[in-house]
Design a protein around this motif. Structure first.
Motif, PDB file in Angstrom:
ATOM      1  N   ASN A   2      -3.473  -1.687 -52.721  1.00 19.75           N
ATOM      2  CA  ASN A   2      -2.238  -1.003 -53.103  1.00 19.75           C
ATOM      3  C   ASN A   2      -1.074  -1.320 -52.181  1.00 19.75           C
ATOM      4  N   SER A   3      -1.154  -2.423 -51.457  1.00 25.39           N
ATOM      5  CA  SER A   3      -0.010  -2.817 -50.637  1.00 25.39           C
ATOM      6  C   SER A   3       1.121  -3.228 -51.570  1.00 25.39           C
ATOM      7  N   PHE A   4       2.324  -3.146 -51.060  1.00 26.67           N
ATOM      8  CA  PHE A   4       3.458  -3.490 -51.929  1.00 26.67           C
ATOM      9  C   PHE A   4       4.588  -4.038 -51.085  1.00 26.67           C
ATOM     10  N   GLU A   5       5.457  -4.813 -51.728  1.00 27.96           N
ATOM     11  CA  GLU A   5       6.669  -5.241 -51.026  1.00 27.96           C
ATOM     12  C   GLU A   5       7.774  -4.229 -51.290  1.00 27.96           C
ATOM     13  N   ARG A   6       8.778  -4.255 -50.422  1.00 18.51           N
ATOM     14  CA  ARG A   6       9.808  -3.221 -50.537  1.00 18.51           C
ATOM     15  C   ARG A   6      11.184  -3.831 -50.298  1.00 18.51           C
ATOM     16  N   HIS A   7      12.163  -3.412 -51.103  1.00 14.62           N
ATOM     17  CA  HIS A   7      13.519  -3.971 -50.986  1.00 14.62           C
ATOM     18  C   HIS A   7      14.548  -2.853 -51.071  1.00 14.62           C
ATOM     19  N   ARG A   8      15.671  -3.078 -50.398  1.00 12.49           N
ATOM     20  CA  ARG A   8      16.776  -2.108 -50.458  1.00 12.49           C
ATOM     21  C   ARG A   8      17.994  -2.747 -51.115  1.00 12.49           C
ATOM     22  N   TYR A   9      18.549  -2.045 -52.056  1.00 10.60           N
ATOM     23  CA  TYR A   9      19.796  -2.505 -52.693  1.00 10.60           C
ATOM     24  C   TYR A   9      20.733  -1.318 -52.915  1.00 10.60           C
TER      25      TYR A   9
END
Ligand code: FAD
Length: 598
Positions: A2-9
């Motif tokens: 359940n790892s995930f990548e994360r981004h901020r916009y």
């Protein structure tokens, strides 16, 4: 796992059709950090299929044309249920949006004087559609896409959004998505989301829409607290292919009839003469001789009944099939072969010729096509503020086909592409302002992320054994036969019971295999949205006890003035949907006066 990548916009735009691309460009220009997320490849959005053109009152062919005439046509086409302010902004701004596209490199067809050419379409008083042959959507997408890429806007493609997040104050705080190829998760932290996900056609058995149209944006909005307006209004185009099954629903352009094609039933009868409504009698030919003369002499003859408005023709075809006079595969015959020369057909309708040859092994210069109504467009969608495109949920915006209000009960051809540009731009700009003004941004909480991941993985955990493809087919059958083109209370009540049963079964959907490219899993997630949207359509359609625009009832066959100012809004009520009546906003006098002229 359940790892995930994360981004901020600042702003994320869900959808890369005309509306999404235009929104992303506007948000970028307004200083926001923007990402586009789309579940197919960039350049493959549904907009690419649009043929006819972009409606805009530029006055290039008829100098009499202006935004007021376009506004009036649009409101009349929607039987006055449109949100007047949206229709006004659309009519006022679409010409600028077309000029802007040209500045960005779009190559439109020209008039003899070198201006952007405009073509005639149903419901538009003047020739108004800016076009590029019969591939306007492609040029629109190409132009916007090149610009978005040149501006450096980030694109996440083949990536599906399954959930929107809200903070403690119920403002938008981000979105949850997965890569279709790897099945891995992505979390976006963003205070503004623009939904530009397009339509809902895949809830119906027969549709001109592509696989992407599962109503995701409609469902995401509903689940985030927004309301959907006008969901009972679905547009059925009269002529889609009916055979072979793999291509059923693909559009057969209206130009076939415009160029002389006629509709016949299994007895060879040109049946449209039996279906001329009182309202159109004065302007429609009542003999085949007069109808045939019209093609060469439009001043002294009336139009053939095959060219009545789309809803009239679709209803007539439906009635013939129901009466047992249909073609072998459940449509009727569209015959141009016996009426025009091979040379003429090949010159005027090259893409239709190609389409039937390639897909159905039918030579339209030698034999008739089999055609029938196809689900084409949803007028209903997310209720938004006309000026800002923001829904009642702070930070949630919607533009394009997923938004509601602009087209009322029926959309005029060409008014979608202009809608995408006008409201895509507005949504992007206001989303950027809203996001950059918001100082406090709490990151999406771990609990919310965990819940979204669990919901996405549920089909792997459930062991009820329900198959997503079976469920999808059953839903499409229900919507097609019980909430289709002609409706009545008993059938829609039955549809709602069926949908309730399908919802229970959807909780037992089971998929095999892994998260790596797994279409069964993707469909299992899409079905939730299709069910949600279908319930909205059936409920709203049952509630509106009249016929108007795209909504036709056997048990209430006429328009009813008491419904003329009422919009139906669908809101989430747990896992179900509730309906609210709302009065249309009153139109200012200066606009109302436009309808007094003849
Ligand atoms: P789309 O172009 O459909 O884009 C939707 C985007 O959302 C896609 O990128 C998709 O991948 C993405 N998406 C959806 N769900 C998700 C999710 N969960 N996660 C991530 N991404 C998602 N209109 C006219 O005005 N003139 C015409 O001539 C015309 N011709 C037409 C011809 C055909 C054959 C058809 C079918 C329609 C036609 N229309 C026409 C209607 C018009 O094309 C559409 O209404 C319009 O293109 C919709 O654009 P959009 O930007 O709202 O959505």
């Amino acid at each position: 796992p359940n790892s995930f990548e994360r981004h901020r916009y600042d702003v994320i735009v869900v959808g890369a059709g005309g509306a999404g691309l235009r929104a992303a460009i506007a948000a970028h220009d307004a200083g926001a950090k923007v990402a586009i997320i789309c579940k197919s490849l960039l350049g493959k959005a549904h907009t690419v299929m649009a043929e006819g053109g972009i409606a805009a009152a530029m006055g290039n062919v008829w100098s009499e044309d202006n935004w007021k005439v376009h506004f009036r046509d649009t409101m009349r086409g929607g039987k006055m249920l449109n949100h007047w302010r949206m229709a006004q902004l659309h009519a006022q701004e679409s010409a600028n949006r077309v000029h802007e596209l040209e500045e960005w490199g779009a190559l439109f067809d020209r008039t003899a004087e070198g201006l952007i050419s405009q073509r005639d379409f149903g419901g538009h008083r003047y020739a108004r559609l800016a076009h590029v042959g019969d591939r306007t959507g492609l040029e629109l997408i190409r132009t916007l896409q090149q610009r978005a890429v040149a501006l450096g806007i980030d694109v996440f493609m083949e990536c599906t959004v399954t959930k929107l997040f809200r903070d403690d104050e119920q403002r938008i705080s981000g979105a949850f998505a997965y890569w279709r190829e790897s099945g891995r998760f992505i979390v976006f932290d963003a205070p503004a989301v623009v939904l530009a996900t397009g339509g809902i056609g895949k809830s119906y058995k027969v549709t001109s829409n592509s696989w992407e149209y599962t109503g995701d944006g409609h469902a995401l909005a509903l689940d985030s607290g927004a309301s959907l307006v006008n969901m009972e209004f679905v547009q059925f185009h009269p002529t889609g292919m009916v055979w072979p099954p793999s291509v059923k629903g693909i559009l057969v352009t209206e130009s076939v009839r415009g160029d002389g094609g006629v509709l016949r039933n299994s007895e060879g009868r040109r049946f449209m003469f039996d279906y001329i409504p009182e309202y159109f009698k004065a302007e429609t030919a009542d003999t085949e001789e007069e109808a045939d003369r019209w093609y060469d002499d439009k001043s002294n003859n009336r139009r053939p009944p095959e060219l009545l408005p789309r809803d009239e023709v679709a209803r007539a075809i439906n009635a013939e099939v129901k009466a047992g006079r249909g073609s072998p595969h459940g449509g009727v015959f569209l015959d141009i072969a016996s009426r025009r020369s091979t040379e003429y057909i090949e010159r005027r309708l090259p893409s239709m010729h190609h389409q039937f040859k390639e897909l159905a092994d039918v030579d339209i210069t030698a034999e008739a096509m089999e055609v029938g109504p196809t689900c084409h467009y949803v007028m209903g969608g997310v209720a938004v503020d006309a000026d800002t495109a923001e829904s009642v949920v702070p930070g949630l915006y919607a533009a394009g086909e997923v938004a509601g209000g602009m087209h009322g009960s029926n959309r005029l051809g060409g008014n979608s592409l202009s809608d995408l540009l006008v409201f895509g731009r507005r949504a992007g700009e206001h989303a950027a302002h809203g996001a950059t003004e918001r100082e406090q941004r709490a990151p999406v909480s771990d609990d919310d992320i965990r819940a979204a991941a669990e919901a996405a993985l549920a089909p792997f955990e459930q062991d009820g054994g329900e198959n997503p493809y079976t469920l999808q087919h059953e839903l499409q059958d229900v919507m097609h036969s019980l909430v289709g083109i002609i409706r009545q209370a008993s059938e829609m009540e039955k549809a709602l019971e069926e949908i309730a049963r399908l919802k229970e079964r959807a909780a037992k959907l089971t998929v095999e295999g892994h998260r790596q490219y797994n279409p069964g899993w993707h469909l299992a997630l899409d079905i939730r949205n299709m069910l949600r949207v279908s319930e909205c359509i059936a409920l709203a359609a049952l509630e509106r006890t009249e016929s108007r625009g795209g909504h036709t009832r056997d048990d209430f066959p006429t328009t009813d003035d008491s419904w003329a100012t009422v919009n139906l809004h669908c809101i989430a009520d747990g896992d179900s949907v509730a309906i609210r009546h709302e009065q249309l906003p009153a139109m200012p006098d200066e606009l109302r006066e436009l309808f007094q002229e003849t």
